[in-house]
Design an enzyme around this catalytic site. Structure first.
Site, mmCIF file in Angstrom:
data_model
loop_
_atom_site.group_PDB
_atom_site.id
_atom_site.type_symbol
_atom_site.label_atom_id
_atom_site.label_comp_id
_atom_site.label_asym_id
_atom_site.label_seq_id
_atom_site.Cartn_x
_atom_site.Cartn_y
_atom_site.Cartn_z
ATOM 1 N N THR A 189 0.839 -1.205 0.000
ATOM 2 C CA THR A 189 0.000 0.000 0.000
ATOM 3 C C THR A 189 0.873 1.254 0.000
ATOM 4 O OG1 THR A 189 -1.707 -1.179 1.259
ATOM 5 C CG2 THR A 189 -1.858 1.216 1.196
ATOM 6 N N LYS B 35 3.692 -7.041 11.493
ATOM 7 C CA LYS B 35 4.047 -5.671 11.112
ATOM 8 C C LYS B 35 3.199 -4.632 11.843
ATOM 9 C CE LYS B 35 1.483 -6.493 6.802
ATOM 10 N NZ LYS B 35 1.642 -6.654 5.351
ATOM 11 N N THR B 36 1.920 -4.882 12.018
ATOM 12 C CA THR B 36 1.054 -3.901 12.701
ATOM 13 C C THR B 36 0.678 -4.352 14.108
ATOM 14 O OG1 THR B 36 -0.918 -4.899 11.722
ATOM 15 C CG2 THR B 36 0.096 -3.069 10.527
ATOM 16 N N ASP C 196 -5.904 -13.363 7.036
ATOM 17 C CA ASP C 196 -5.432 -12.055 7.498
ATOM 18 C C ASP C 196 -5.543 -11.978 9.024
ATOM 19 O OD1 ASP C 196 -4.812 -9.341 7.767
ATOM 20 O OD2 ASP C 196 -5.884 -8.815 5.933
ATOM 21 N N ILE C 197 -4.478 -11.556 9.659
ATOM 22 C CA ILE C 197 -4.465 -11.409 11.120
ATOM 23 C C ILE C 197 -4.460 -9.936 11.518
ATOM 24 C CG2 ILE C 197 -3.221 -11.925 13.259
ATOM 25 C CD1 ILE C 197 -4.458 -14.367 11.849
ATOM 26 N N LYS D 25 -14.354 -1.001 17.730
ATOM 27 C CA LYS D 25 -14.682 -0.936 19.157
ATOM 28 C C LYS D 25 -14.582 0.493 19.666
ATOM 29 C CE LYS D 25 -13.335 -2.573 23.734
ATOM 30 N NZ LYS D 25 -12.594 -3.576 24.539
ATOM 31 N N HIS E 104 -48.365 -18.544 -7.167
ATOM 32 C CA HIS E 104 -48.144 -18.948 -5.778
ATOM 33 C C HIS E 104 -47.101 -20.068 -5.687
ATOM 34 C CE1 HIS E 104 -51.316 -16.242 -4.811
ATOM 35 N NE2 HIS E 104 -52.244 -16.967 -5.402
ATOM 36 N N GLU F 256 -47.944 -10.239 -13.719
ATOM 37 C CA GLU F 256 -47.123 -9.520 -12.749
ATOM 38 C C GLU F 256 -45.697 -9.324 -13.263
ATOM 39 O OE1 GLU F 256 -47.775 -8.184 -9.868
ATOM 40 O OE2 GLU F 256 -49.706 -8.990 -9.229
ATOM 41 N N ASN G 145 -49.187 -32.737 -1.663
ATOM 42 C CA ASN G 145 -49.080 -33.845 -2.606
ATOM 43 C C ASN G 145 -49.236 -33.311 -4.022
ATOM 44 O OD1 ASN G 145 -48.751 -36.160 -0.881
ATOM 45 N ND2 ASN G 145 -50.895 -35.915 -0.270
ATOM 46 N N ASP H 132 -55.777 -46.494 -5.592
ATOM 47 C CA ASP H 132 -56.877 -45.624 -6.021
ATOM 48 C C ASP H 132 -56.440 -44.576 -7.035
ATOM 49 O OD1 ASP H 132 -55.405 -44.276 -4.122
ATOM 50 O OD2 ASP H 132 -57.097 -43.792 -2.816
#
Length: 544
Positions: A35, A64-65, A124-125, A136, A307, A359, A448, A498
């Site tokens: 960066t 690093k940070t 990433d940590i 925070k 529907h 619609e 059904n 049936d």
């Protein structure tokens, strides 16, 4: 003490312009590695974090940070005398803005060639640690994780205008949503790896503040490929739009989507005209797309949905012919429904559709003549989706909210079933084509479910009945005289004969059903008595 903005980003979109605004607002820029090089190449002076802390970057950039001069500057309460005394004692400056986005973990694991070691290096940590600290302490530190926020924040700061408390809280919320999603993706990937899913397992769906994730197990999608299920299941999606109301006017509703929805989905559809989509519109449109995608290989197709149930499905040599067959299936129920086509909508078809109350119309595209015709029906919603992409990703899950819980299941994707003819009579070639078509449709009908069809389209649909013979009678009544010589598909087995007797009396000539009842033989015997060909698939398709 100096006034710092800490800038460390993987995604460098807009960061140069933003830093120019920060410099104009009086901030010094603290930065890291790539960066810092990018900013300096674009004429922005910045101080390396290692020069500020007096502690070198080490271990291939893993450290690093993570230093008290960084995190003290982020976490110190400016209105606490003890905090300010500690800052003065240890030479800690205030860091008032944190501009950080994270290593592209999900994009990395999405590449099939990514090794496990490469994936772990993309965890990433420092980035999440700095973002969480800033979020925070957002009353004093601006946490900026989204490049889309650079413009308005930079303009306000450069003009000397304050960022309000509510805006700071929204920025903090966005950070925690992003880091939560990030952690969920990592948890899902690691759990999938532990169960042997491989590096290509997709560990999440969702968005910036919108990714499915888990604790103690895999996240949504591909992480479930080996059958691993999480101990804790979280789902987060990014907000797309507010809706007028839910299923009914007294219910509030919003539409949330994945961060990277497939271009074939309702979440990625482009609306060309018409009123805003409603909750029910989105459900019905999605149902229409799911049905239509099961017909990809059968040529031009038209699907009418009401529907969430198909009320008419047609195939043809042209999209106009497909629509005519879908319409003939149920010209009453199509009123106020949803129509979806897998081919471009033409002018003549659009002219026919404008004579009806619809619609939504969904298609890959609309010709100029079609768009001109629809302009006379400005409330009809026209949606386009990219039919070249699949509708589902491997491992996708379906969800259903119940009181006090969430049901999660594998998506009911097009089945790979082995058909077995169980009657004396084999289906003819034409009947086989009709049976295959009806079987593709019936799994999209609420149980059904019974579908009466021929090889060109549905003739009658019986949906959502409490008994199967009742669903069959509805479908047969809807088919009318066309039932003679048709086929019947059932989403589940026949508990007794049936339904076969009812179908035979109406003129049905072939039946497809899963089989599996302890009384299957009764249905087989009934089919043989009536000269009906019957196929068992061995696969049920309940849809509740």
């Amino acid at each position: 003490m100096a006034k710092w903005a800490l800038v460390s980003v993987f995604d460098k979109r807009g960061v140069v312009a933003f830093c120019r605004q920060l410099v104009a607002a009086g901030y010094g820029i603290l930065s890291t590695g790539g960066t810092a090089r990018h900013l300096r190449e674009n004429g922005i002076d910045c101080t390396l974090v290692e020069d500020y802390t007096g502690f070198p970057e080490m271990m291939d950039g893993r450290v690093k940070t993570l230093h008290p001069k960084v995190h003290g500057g982020l976490l110190a309460r400016r209105d606490d005398p003890d905090h300010r005394a500690a800052m003065a004692a240890y030479g800690i400056d205030e860091i008032d803005v944190v501009v950080v986005n994270l290593y592209p973990f999900e994009q990395t694991i999405a590449r099939p060639e990514t090794s496990f070691a490469e994936a772990v290096e993309m965890v990433d940590i420092g980035g999440p640690s700095m973002l969480r600290a800033a979020a925070k302490n957002h009353a004093f530190v601006l946490p900026v994780v989204d490049p889309d926020d650079y413009g308005w924040i930079g303009s306000r700061l450069a003009a000397g205008e304050a960022i309000t408390e509510a805006e700071r809280r929204r920025l903090a919320a966005k950070v925690f949503a992003a880091t939560s999603a990030y952690d969920g993706a990592i948890a899902g990937y690691l759990a999938a790896q532990a169960d042997g899913a491989g590096a290509s397992a997709r560990a999440s769906v969702g968005g910036e503040g919108g990714t499915a994730g888990v604790t103690g197990g895999p996240a949504d999608d591909g992480a479930f490929a080996t059958g691993a299920w999480p101990e804790v299941y979280r789902i987060e999606y990014v907000h797309k739009m507010s809706l007028r109301y839910g299923e009914n006017p007294h219910q509030g509703a919003h539409f949330y989507v994945e961060r990277d929805p497939l271009p074939s989905t309702i979440a990625a559809a482009e609306q060309l005209q018409g009123k805003e989509l409603s909750y029910n519109n989105i459900q019905d449109a999605d149902a229409a797309l799911q049905i239509l995608r099961d017909l990809d290989d059968l040529g031009p197709a038209a699907v009418a949905v009401k529907h969430t149930n198909p009320c008419g499905v047609g195939l043809g040599g042209t999209v106009e012919e497909a629509f005519a067959r879908a319409y003939e299936s149920d010209p009453v129920s199509i009123f106020g429904g949803i129509l979806a086509f897998n081919r471009p909508v033409t002018g003549p078809l659009a002219q026919r559709l404008t004579e009806m109350f619809l619609e939504i119309v969904i298609a890959p595209s609309f010709t100029e003549d079609a768009l001109a015709a629809f302009r006379r029906k400005k409330n009809v919603r026209l949606l386009t989706v990219d039919f070249r992409a699949p509708l589902w990703r491997p491992g996708d899950k379906w969800f259903r909210r119940v009181s006090g819980g969430l049901l999660v299941q594998d998506a009911n994707l097009p089945p790979e079933a082995e058909w077995r003819v169980v009657t004396r009579r084999e289906p003819t070639a034409e009947e086989r084509r009709a049976l295959e078509f009806a079987w593709r449709i019936v799994r999209h009908v609420k149980s059904n479910a019974i579908v009466i069809a021929n090889a060109q389209g549905t003739l009658g649909v019986g949906a959502g009945q409490m008994n199967r013979v009742g669903a069959a009678r509805i479908a047969i009544e809807q088919a009318g005289a066309r039932v003679a010589g048709s086929v019947l598909a059932s989403d589940a087995f026949f508990p007794m004969r049936d339904t076969v007797d009812t179908a035979a009396a109406a003129g049905v000539r072939a039946i497809i059903q899963p089989g599996g009842s302890i009384r299957d033989q009764e249905s087989i015997d009934a089919a043989d008595e009536h000269g009906i060909a019957m196929v068992f698939t061995g696969q049920r398709h309940f849809l509740h």
